[in-house]
Design a protein around this motif. Structure first.
Motif, PDB file in Angstrom:
ATOM      1  N   MET A 271       3.610  -8.595  -2.449  1.00 50.43           N
ATOM      2  CA  MET A 271       4.138  -8.761  -3.805  1.00 50.43           C
ATOM      3  C   MET A 271       3.380  -7.810  -4.713  1.00 50.43           C
ATOM      4  O   MET A 271       2.182  -7.996  -4.959  1.00 50.43           O
ATOM      5  N   ALA A 272       4.086  -6.766  -5.166  1.00 47.40           N
ATOM      6  CA  ALA A 272       3.440  -5.759  -6.032  1.00 47.40           C
ATOM      7  C   ALA A 272       4.113  -5.698  -7.401  1.00 47.40           C
ATOM      8  O   ALA A 272       3.653  -5.020  -8.298  1.00 47.40           O
ATOM      9  N   ARG A 273       5.194  -6.411  -7.593  1.00 45.91           N
ATOM     10  CA  ARG A 273       6.071  -6.262  -8.768  1.00 45.91           C
ATOM     11  C   ARG A 273       5.381  -6.511 -10.109  1.00 45.91           C
ATOM     12  O   ARG A 273       4.366  -7.198 -10.164  1.00 45.91           O
TER      13      ARG A 273
ATOM     14  N   GLN B 181       8.596   1.563  -7.186  1.00 38.53           N
ATOM     15  CA  GLN B 181       7.208   1.249  -6.787  1.00 38.53           C
ATOM     16  C   GLN B 181       7.032   1.622  -5.321  1.00 38.53           C
ATOM     17  O   GLN B 181       7.791   1.147  -4.482  1.00 38.53           O
ATOM     18  N   GLU B 182       6.054   2.455  -5.036  1.00 46.60           N
ATOM     19  CA  GLU B 182       5.829   2.894  -3.643  1.00 46.60           C
ATOM     20  C   GLU B 182       4.836   1.984  -2.952  1.00 46.60           C
ATOM     21  O   GLU B 182       3.853   1.559  -3.557  1.00 46.60           O
TER      22      GLU B 182
ATOM     23  N   ARG C 243      19.940  -7.138  -3.033  1.00 43.74           N
ATOM     24  CA  ARG C 243      19.288  -7.003  -4.354  1.00 43.74           C
ATOM     25  C   ARG C 243      19.757  -8.088  -5.318  1.00 43.74           C
ATOM     26  O   ARG C 243      18.976  -8.600  -6.134  1.00 43.74           O
ATOM     27  N   ALA C 244      21.036  -8.457  -5.240  1.00 44.27           N
ATOM     28  CA  ALA C 244      21.559  -9.498  -6.136  1.00 44.27           C
ATOM     29  C   ALA C 244      20.890 -10.845  -5.834  1.00 44.27           C
ATOM     30  O   ALA C 244      20.481 -11.575  -6.749  1.00 44.27           O
TER      31      ALA C 244
ATOM     32  N   ASN D 156      10.138  -5.117   1.173  1.00 42.14           N
ATOM     33  CA  ASN D 156      10.061  -4.213   0.025  1.00 42.14           C
ATOM     34  C   ASN D 156      11.097  -4.546  -1.040  1.00 42.14           C
ATOM     35  O   ASN D 156      10.840  -4.380  -2.232  1.00 42.14           O
ATOM     36  N   TYR D 157      12.268  -5.032  -0.636  1.00 42.38           N
ATOM     37  CA  TYR D 157      13.252  -5.463  -1.638  1.00 42.38           C
ATOM     38  C   TYR D 157      12.700  -6.618  -2.461  1.00 42.38           C
ATOM     39  O   TYR D 157      12.963  -6.750  -3.644  1.00 42.38           O
ATOM     40  N   VAL D 158      11.950  -7.497  -1.791  1.00 45.54           N
ATOM     41  CA  VAL D 158      11.478  -8.712  -2.452  1.00 45.54           C
ATOM     42  C   VAL D 158      10.239  -8.426  -3.300  1.00 45.54           C
ATOM     43  O   VAL D 158      10.145  -8.870  -4.440  1.00 45.54           O
TER      44      VAL D 158
END
Ligand code: GLY
Ligand code: MN
Length: 463
Positions: free
Chosen positions: A379-381, A366-367, A158-159, A358-360
């Motif tokens: 990419m859903a972010r 967000q599911e 995550r970092a 999913n991390y990226v």
């Protein structure tokens, strides 16, 4: 390579976002193709490149979060290496160029990591995708190589992701360069796509542009008159007048930043009326997505809005029927676009996919959908300035998939299966640009946009 201050600042930021223990980075090794000395072209691991900049095989690095220490593990060359490879800088000189003061022979890495683990310190590492590095981690940690990735550190992942997702100005300049090389690659194809040539001849000319001006292609080139197959790497067909040819290809420059563009061209240089109708739906969706992409909106919302627009377009040409919002909610669009609108891009064409999609691509909470198409959205972010993503809508007519849905009676109230029979030999269309999210919206990367409208494409192909 960037300035040493760039790498020092990146590591300082990373160190501040991990709670303790050691961070272990493995670089990549030369990878044999058919015997040990005949290797594939060397590609360094992107996370290693991002924090340590050194583009050589057989290196590792450790950051000791508790003591603040940083060290690179690698071997100085011996006379045999100099005879075969020429003079090389010492490891100490190489490490100093990226701001690291301590170097050790590679063989010392295992003892260092094993000792830290034995003392109960947290050994953070990212998922490994190469067998040799899985074996090395397995040996260092005393576990089966098959279990190594189960122990990858979520905190470390995550970092890294939160840092690498936001591109620095020096990275954006490199991606602009990669896009300019990608432009030259595609423009070559536009001029060359003449009936009678083999698809492979166009691929060869495009890849020649990249090899002359960069490092390598950013992924295996897709060029096919069967564009309904999303990633078609078979290039053995003769170019046939009247066919559509999907060309999805990118350049990786010497710094390893990437581009990824797709254009769909009519062999012979002129679209038919039927092709124009579908093409215009996709090109409108591409531009519409770029207009919508801005800080605050999620790319999932942009994907859905572009999908809605394409469903409406397909309804206008009689292939879809019924209420468009209802069709969108049910996932009818998956029949026509069984992939996502885009993905992150940077040092990897699908940036950081080795760390876990999913991390990226997904914010915490967000599911990921299970629908065909939306489920493949990488990419859903929620967008923020500095994100670099692709904008790649498509419409495909995949006879086997249409036949399967028809046999199941799936979404029969929304899909005009009879009209679709006239599209079984149509192929597919995908149109892809690379965009940077800015404080007020987005901009396309590269100094020029590849021709995209029907008129622009036909004019470029006529030159
Ligand atoms: N351009 C290939 C891909 O995005 O998967
Ligand atoms: Mn892409």
């Amino acid at each position: 390579m960037f300035s040493k201050e760039t790498y020092i600042a990146r590591r300082k930021k990373l160190a501040a976002s991990v709670s303790g223990g050691i961070l272990v980075f493995l670089g990549n090794n030369d990878s044999p193709a058919n015997y040990p000395d005949n290797t594939y072209i060397f590609r360094q691991d992107s996370t290693f490149l991002y924090y340590f900049g050194l583009d050589l095989p057989h290196l590792a690095a450790v950051m000791d979060i508790d003591s603040g220490g940083e060290m690179i593990f690698g071997d100085d060359v011996d006379m045999d290496d100099i005879i075969w490879m020429g003079p090389q800088k010492s490891m100490a000189e190489q490490a100093a160029a990226v701001g690291v003061g301590k170097t050790y022979p590679f063989a010392r890495l295992a003892a260092f990591v094993t000792d830290a683990a034995a003392k109960g310190r947290t050994v953070h590492y990212i998922p490994q995708y190469r067998a040799d590095n899985m074996i090395l981690f397995g040996e260092m940690l005393g576990i089966s190589p098959r279990l190594v990735n189960d122990g990858a550190s979520e905190e470390f992942i995550r970092a890294i992701v939160s840092q690498r997702l936001i591109k620095e100005p020096c990275e954006i300049a490199e991606i602009d360069r990669a896009c300019d090389l990608g432009y030259a690659m595609h423009y070559t194809a536009m001029q060359l796509l003449k009936p009678g040539l083999l698809e492979q001849e166009v691929v060869g000319a495009m890849e020649g542009v990249v090899i002359s001006g960069g490092y390598m292609t950013s992924f295996a080139t897709i060029l096919s008159q069967h564009g309904e197959t999303l990633h078609n790497h078979v290039h053995d067909k003769v170019l046939t007048p009247g066919k559509l040819c999907v060309i999805d290809a990118g350049a990786e420059i010497a710094s390893h930043y990437c581009s990824d563009f797709t254009r769909t061209l009519p062999v012979g240089g002129k679209f038919s009326q039927k092709q124009k109708e579908i093409y215009t739906i996709v090109s409108t969706a591409n531009s519409f997505a770029a207009e919508m992409a801005r800080p605050g909106i999620t790319y999932r919302e942009v994907h859905l809005a572009a999908s809605r627009l394409m469903l409406q377009g397909l309804k206008n040409v009689g292939l879809v029927k019924g209420d468009i919002d209802e069709a969108l909610a049910l996932g009818v669009q998956g029949l026509f676009m069984p992939h996502g609108l885009g993905h992150n891009m940077g040092l990897d064409v699908h940036d950081m996919e080795n760390l876990g999609e999913n991390y990226v691509g997904y914010d915490p909470g967000q599911e990921r959908s299970r629908q065909l198409g939306l489920g493949s959205l990488r990419m859903a972010r929620r967008l923020v300035p500095g994100h670099v993503i692709t904008d790649e809508p498509g419409i495909y007519f995949i006879p086997a998939l249409i036949e399967q849905w028809k046999a199941e009676g799936k979404f029969a109230d929304f899909i005009n299966y009879q009209a679709l029979e006239g599209y079984y030999d149509f192929g597919g269309i995908r149109l892809e640009d690379d965009i940077l999210i800015t404080p007020s919206g987005c901009r396309r990367l590269g100094s020029r946009r590849l021709p995209i409208t029907v008129d622009e494409v036909e004019a470029a192909m006529a030159c």
